[in-house]
Design a protein around this motif. Structure first.
Motif, PDB file in Angstrom:
ATOM      1  N   MET A  47       0.824  -1.204   0.000  1.00  0.00           N
ATOM      2  CA  MET A  47       0.000   0.000   0.000  1.00  0.00           C
ATOM      3  C   MET A  47       0.864   1.263   0.000  1.00  0.00           C
ATOM      4  O   MET A  47       0.514   2.255  -0.627  1.00  0.00           O
ATOM      5  N   GLN A  48       2.013   1.214   0.683  1.00  0.00           N
ATOM      6  CA  GLN A  48       2.920   2.374   0.671  1.00  0.00           C
ATOM      7  C   GLN A  48       3.457   2.614  -0.740  1.00  0.00           C
ATOM      8  O   GLN A  48       3.566   3.762  -1.179  1.00  0.00           O
ATOM      9  N   ALA A  49       3.789   1.534  -1.429  1.00  0.00           N
ATOM     10  CA  ALA A  49       4.260   1.675  -2.813  1.00  0.00           C
ATOM     11  C   ALA A  49       3.163   2.257  -3.689  1.00  0.00           C
ATOM     12  O   ALA A  49       3.417   3.099  -4.559  1.00  0.00           O
ATOM     13  N   TYR A  50       1.914   1.832  -3.456  1.00  0.00           N
ATOM     14  CA  TYR A  50       0.782   2.315  -4.252  1.00  0.00           C
ATOM     15  C   TYR A  50       0.486   3.786  -3.960  1.00  0.00           C
ATOM     16  O   TYR A  50       0.241   4.577  -4.879  1.00  0.00           O
ATOM     17  N   VAL A  51       0.517   4.148  -2.690  1.00  0.00           N
ATOM     18  CA  VAL A  51       0.155   5.515  -2.296  1.00  0.00           C
ATOM     19  C   VAL A  51       1.271   6.507  -2.623  1.00  0.00           C
ATOM     20  O   VAL A  51       1.021   7.602  -3.142  1.00  0.00           O
ATOM     21  N   THR A  52       2.528   6.121  -2.333  1.00  0.00           N
ATOM     22  CA  THR A  52       3.645   7.055  -2.520  1.00  0.00           C
ATOM     23  C   THR A  52       4.188   7.043  -3.945  1.00  0.00           C
ATOM     24  O   THR A  52       4.849   8.000  -4.366  1.00  0.00           O
ATOM     25  N   GLY A  53       3.966   5.954  -4.681  1.00  0.00           N
ATOM     26  CA  GLY A  53       4.496   5.860  -6.037  1.00  0.00           C
ATOM     27  C   GLY A  53       5.986   5.556  -6.081  1.00  0.00           C
ATOM     28  O   GLY A  53       6.630   5.747  -7.113  1.00  0.00           O
ATOM     29  N   THR A  54       6.551   5.069  -4.951  1.00  0.00           N
ATOM     30  CA  THR A  54       7.976   4.708  -4.900  1.00  0.00           C
ATOM     31  C   THR A  54       8.116   3.259  -4.467  1.00  0.00           C
ATOM     32  O   THR A  54       7.268   2.717  -3.755  1.00  0.00           O
ATOM     33  N   SER A  55       9.224   2.635  -4.878  1.00  0.00           N
ATOM     34  CA  SER A  55       9.461   1.218  -4.565  1.00  0.00           C
ATOM     35  C   SER A  55       9.676   1.027  -3.066  1.00  0.00           C
ATOM     36  O   SER A  55      10.253   1.882  -2.388  1.00  0.00           O
ATOM     37  N   GLN A  56       9.204  -0.120  -2.564  1.00  0.00           N
ATOM     38  CA  GLN A  56       9.351  -0.468  -1.150  1.00  0.00           C
ATOM     39  C   GLN A  56       9.969  -1.861  -1.041  1.00  0.00           C
ATOM     40  O   GLN A  56       9.775  -2.699  -1.919  1.00  0.00           O
ATOM     41  N   PHE A  57      10.709  -2.090   0.070  1.00  0.00           N
ATOM     42  CA  PHE A  57      11.368  -3.379   0.278  1.00  0.00           C
ATOM     43  C   PHE A  57      10.877  -4.004   1.567  1.00  0.00           C
ATOM     44  O   PHE A  57      10.529  -3.304   2.528  1.00  0.00           O
ATOM     45  N   GLU A  58      10.873  -5.326   1.568  1.00  0.00           N
ATOM     46  CA  GLU A  58      10.454  -6.076   2.756  1.00  0.00           C
ATOM     47  C   GLU A  58      11.357  -7.303   2.862  1.00  0.00           C
ATOM     48  O   GLU A  58      11.272  -8.220   2.035  1.00  0.00           O
ATOM     49  N   ASP A  59      12.248  -7.325   3.866  1.00  0.00           N
ATOM     50  CA  ASP A  59      13.203  -8.420   4.028  1.00  0.00           C
ATOM     51  C   ASP A  59      12.808  -9.287   5.214  1.00  0.00           C
ATOM     52  O   ASP A  59      12.393  -8.775   6.265  1.00  0.00           O
ATOM     53  N   SER A  60      12.915 -10.601   5.027  1.00  0.00           N
ATOM     54  CA  SER A  60      12.567 -11.550   6.084  1.00  0.00           C
ATOM     55  C   SER A  60      13.748 -12.489   6.316  1.00  0.00           C
ATOM     56  O   SER A  60      14.058 -13.329   5.467  1.00  0.00           O
ATOM     57  N   ILE A  61      14.409 -12.305   7.481  1.00  0.00           N
ATOM     58  CA  ILE A  61      15.560 -13.158   7.812  1.00  0.00           C
ATOM     59  C   ILE A  61      15.090 -14.579   8.121  1.00  0.00           C
ATOM     60  O   ILE A  61      15.723 -15.556   7.715  1.00  0.00           O
ATOM     61  N   GLN A  62      13.937 -14.687   8.834  1.00  0.00           N
ATOM     62  CA  GLN A  62      13.446 -16.015   9.199  1.00  0.00           C
ATOM     63  C   GLN A  62      13.092 -16.845   7.959  1.00  0.00           C
ATOM     64  O   GLN A  62      13.435 -18.029   7.869  1.00  0.00           O
ATOM     65  N   GLU A  63      12.403 -16.230   7.006  1.00  0.00           N
ATOM     66  CA  GLU A  63      11.978 -16.969   5.818  1.00  0.00           C
ATOM     67  C   GLU A  63      13.015 -16.935   4.696  1.00  0.00           C
ATOM     68  O   GLU A  63      12.810 -17.552   3.644  1.00  0.00           O
ATOM     69  N   LYS A  64      14.127 -16.224   4.937  1.00  0.00           N
ATOM     70  CA  LYS A  64      15.214 -16.127   3.962  1.00  0.00           C
ATOM     71  C   LYS A  64      14.705 -15.700   2.585  1.00  0.00           C
ATOM     72  O   LYS A  64      14.910 -16.374   1.583  1.00  0.00           O
ATOM     73  N   LYS A  65      14.023 -14.571   2.562  1.00  0.00           N
ATOM     74  CA  LYS A  65      13.555 -14.023   1.283  1.00  0.00           C
ATOM     75  C   LYS A  65      13.486 -12.501   1.384  1.00  0.00           C
ATOM     76  O   LYS A  65      13.344 -11.938   2.478  1.00  0.00           O
ATOM     77  N   SER A  66      13.585 -11.865   0.222  1.00  0.00           N
ATOM     78  CA  SER A  66      13.472 -10.411   0.136  1.00  0.00           C
ATOM     79  C   SER A  66      12.416 -10.076  -0.909  1.00  0.00           C
ATOM     80  O   SER A  66      12.343 -10.739  -1.954  1.00  0.00           O
ATOM     81  N   ILE A  67      11.589  -9.074  -0.615  1.00  0.00           N
ATOM     82  CA  ILE A  67      10.459  -8.740  -1.492  1.00  0.00           C
ATOM     83  C   ILE A  67      10.577  -7.288  -1.933  1.00  0.00           C
ATOM     84  O   ILE A  67      10.840  -6.385  -1.121  1.00  0.00           O
TER      85      ILE A  67
END
Length: 601
Positions: free
Chosen positions: A211-231
């Motif tokens: 939603m932040q990416a949609y509202v602001t129009g800028t790319s956002q990142f979400e990193d998960s150490i437990q699940e070993k993935k980056s979004i």
């Protein structure tokens, strides 16, 4: 010996040069690495040659890896001591180039003896080759990706179909990043696009970054150490707004690769512009279609159609254009207490189940004087099963007066779009005057051929219909009716009661004949009925029933006398003769006691 090693160096460089020949197609890390090791194995005559990654060297031999880059230049490149877990190998060559440790090469079972200078040369040349090979692979990979971007941009701008644009986004990402996972989070209802990984963009605790990416129009990142993935969430952005978010999941990665963000962002921006163009194109097409619909409907409505034809035409247009299941046109009486379902509405509105929807929308429109747009219709505190969930109700007004409502329904919730609702409002607004005029015209036509007092047809209309029937039907029955002792009713009760008696008898006539039969006022207290296609025996039964009903139901009580005549194709006959026989039979009924039926054959 030096001359031999010099030749070996030239041979090594030649082999490396051949490997780097891009026309052979060795343009990925695995193939280049394999070719390099094969060359070293062939040149040294070793039984086995393997490559160690930098991370393995750091883990297995931490004592030889320096803490600062400046120390790499002083690091020995040839190690003849055993490497832990790789004791079967004779020596290891460290590959160092431009102050960067690229890895190591393990050699086992080397034929002949080579000097340390040779192994230093082998290490330097291999490091130089590996560095340049990786740079070449990176360059070619970048070139390939941007060729893909150019191709997809060309494809985007050659298509005005939203489905094609969305499909091309996923196809391109799968080509460039086959190990990544992708989802399109769209702000519009696009969940009917086949097998594409599309989700609705909804705000919840799990979708904050999207939603932040949609509202602001800028790319956002979400990193998960437990699940070993980056979004990565990057907006699909056009000039006029953001149309969704592209979600890219990089598995087995704690941080999303920086070198991939730029390409994916470029692809998303290109796709956003293409989506915007496709939507604007489809909106313009839809607007043209809507205008054509209104224009065609207005043209047809102004072509003097009968009321039923008018309503049937509008119903068919709405069903076809709006994908509606039920369409009804409901008229209100002046006090809004009674309703009339116009012919041409779908059959559902003639059923009792329709009353729920009619009464609800009638009450709302009558109170608020506004159109209704209901996506998921429910009634509080009601156990009644709601069959139709999507409802649009538009008031039909003329000169500010509410005449009725147009009701359009579908069983699926949220079936109609708001654009559809606005179009229906416009269509009903343009149609109301046309079918109101059609109703007035038919009422005027009926007034011309209808007796004002009894609401039965006029004698001239009856004459016309009998002539037509005698030309096309096989038979018919005609009856003349006279109210017995009518002068006594007028003298006793007055002319107003006399008129009321005539109206009562006329109502009983209409109640006892078919829609195709014709009841008419002949003159004064004399009435007439013509039954096209009805045999004499059936006509007699109808006449006798009418005589009985008048005697039972009128107030003050009156009786009638009835003279019946009949014609058929088998005998030469005429309308004057048919009338004369019925008139003679009526005279005989009056003379022989009244309150009876007499047949003149």
């Amino acid at each position: 010996m030096e001359q031999f090693e010099l030749q070996m160096k030239l041979k090594l460089k030649s082999h490396f040069f051949d490997i780097m020949d891009t026309e052979d197609g060795l343009l990925n890390d695995d193939q280049l690495m394999k070719a390099m090791l094969e060359t070293i194995k062939e040149l040294t005559g070793a039984l086995d040659v393997s490559f160690l990654d930098t991370s393995i060297i750091e883990k297995k031999m931490p004592s030889i890896v320096p803490f600062s880059i400046s120390e790499l230049s002083r690091l020995s490149k040839v190690y003849k001591q055993l490497v832990p877990e790789f004791e079967e190998y004779d020596l290891m060559l460290l590959l160092i180039h431009k102050d960067c440790l690229l890895g190591g090469i393990l050699l086992k079972g080397i034929e002949g003896s080579f000097s340390d200078e040779f192994f230093d040369m082998l290490s330097e040349e291999s490091a130089r080759f590996l560095y340049k090979a990786r740079q070449l692979v990176k360059t070619i990979s970048e070139e390939k990706r941007y060729k893909q971007l150019y191709r997809v941009t060309e494809k985007f701008h050659s298509s005005m179909n939203i489905d094609d644009v969305l499909g091309e986004i996923i196809y391109t990402l799968q080509e460039v990043y086959p190990s990544f996972i992708y989802y399109l989070l769209l702000s519009h209802d696009n969940n009917k696009l086949g097998d594409l990984p599309i989700k609705d963009l909804e705000y919840d605790s799990e979708n904050i970054a999207a939603m932040q990416a949609y509202v602001t129009g800028t790319s956002q990142f979400e990193d998960s150490i437990q699940e070993k993935k980056s979004i990565l969430y990057t907006p699909l952005k056009g000039k006029q707004g953001v149309y969704g978010v592209l979600q890219v999941i990089a598995p087995n990665s704690l941080v999303f690769p920086n070198n991939e963000v730029e390409f994916i962002t470029l692809l998303a921006n290109t796709a956003g512009t293409a989506l915007e163009n496709a939507q604007l194109y489809q909106q313009s097409k839809r607007l043209i279609t809507d205008l054509q619909l209104i224009n065609e409907t207005s043209h047809r409505l102004n072509s003097n159609l009968r009321l039923t034809e008018t309503m049937t035409f509008i119903t068919e247009q709405i069903i076809h254009s709006f994908d509606a299941e039920e369409v009804g046109f409901i008229l209100f009486s002046k006090d809004y207490k009674e309703i009339k379902i116009l012919k041409g509405s779908t059959d559902f509105f003639q059923q009792k189940d329709a009353e729920l929807y009619i009464n609800y929308t009638k009450g709302k429109v009558e109170k608020e004087k506004e159109s209704l747009f209901i996506g998921d219709f429910n009634l509080q505190d009601s156990l009644t099963r709601i069959q139709y969930k999507s409802i649009m109700a538009v008031p039909m007004t003329q000169s500010g007066v509410l005449k009725g409502i147009a009701l359009v329904m579908h069983q699926q919730p949220y079936h109609f779009t708001f654009e559809t609702f606005k179009l229906l409002q416009s269509l009903v607004h343009h149609s109301t005057l046309a079918f109101t005029n059609s109703m007035l015209r038919e009422e005027l036509e009926k007034m011309v051929v209808t007796d004002h007092l009894t609401k039965l047809y006029s004698r001239s209309y009856l004459d016309e219909k009998i002539h037509l029937s005698m030309n096309k039907d096989q038979e018919g029955t005609f009856m003349m009716i006279d109210i017995d002792n009518f002068k006594l009713i007028n003298d006793t009760f007055g002319h107003q009661v006399g008129d009321d008696v005539i109206i009562q008898v006329a109502d009983l006539i209409n109640a006892n004949i078919r829609g195709s039969d014709i009841g008419a006022r002949w003159g004064g207290e004399e009435l007439a009925i013509y039954l096209p296609g009805v045999s004499l025996n059936a006509g007699i039964i109808i006449a006798e029933r009418l005589v009985r009903r008048v005697s039972e139901c009128t107030k003050p009580q009156v009786t009638i006398s009835c003279g019946v005549s009949h014609w058929n194709k088998g005998c030469h006959d005429s309308y004057p003769a048919l009338f004369k026989r019925a008139d003679r039979a009526l005279y005989m009924a009056k003379q022989s006691g009244k309150n009876k039926v007499v047949v003149q054959k």
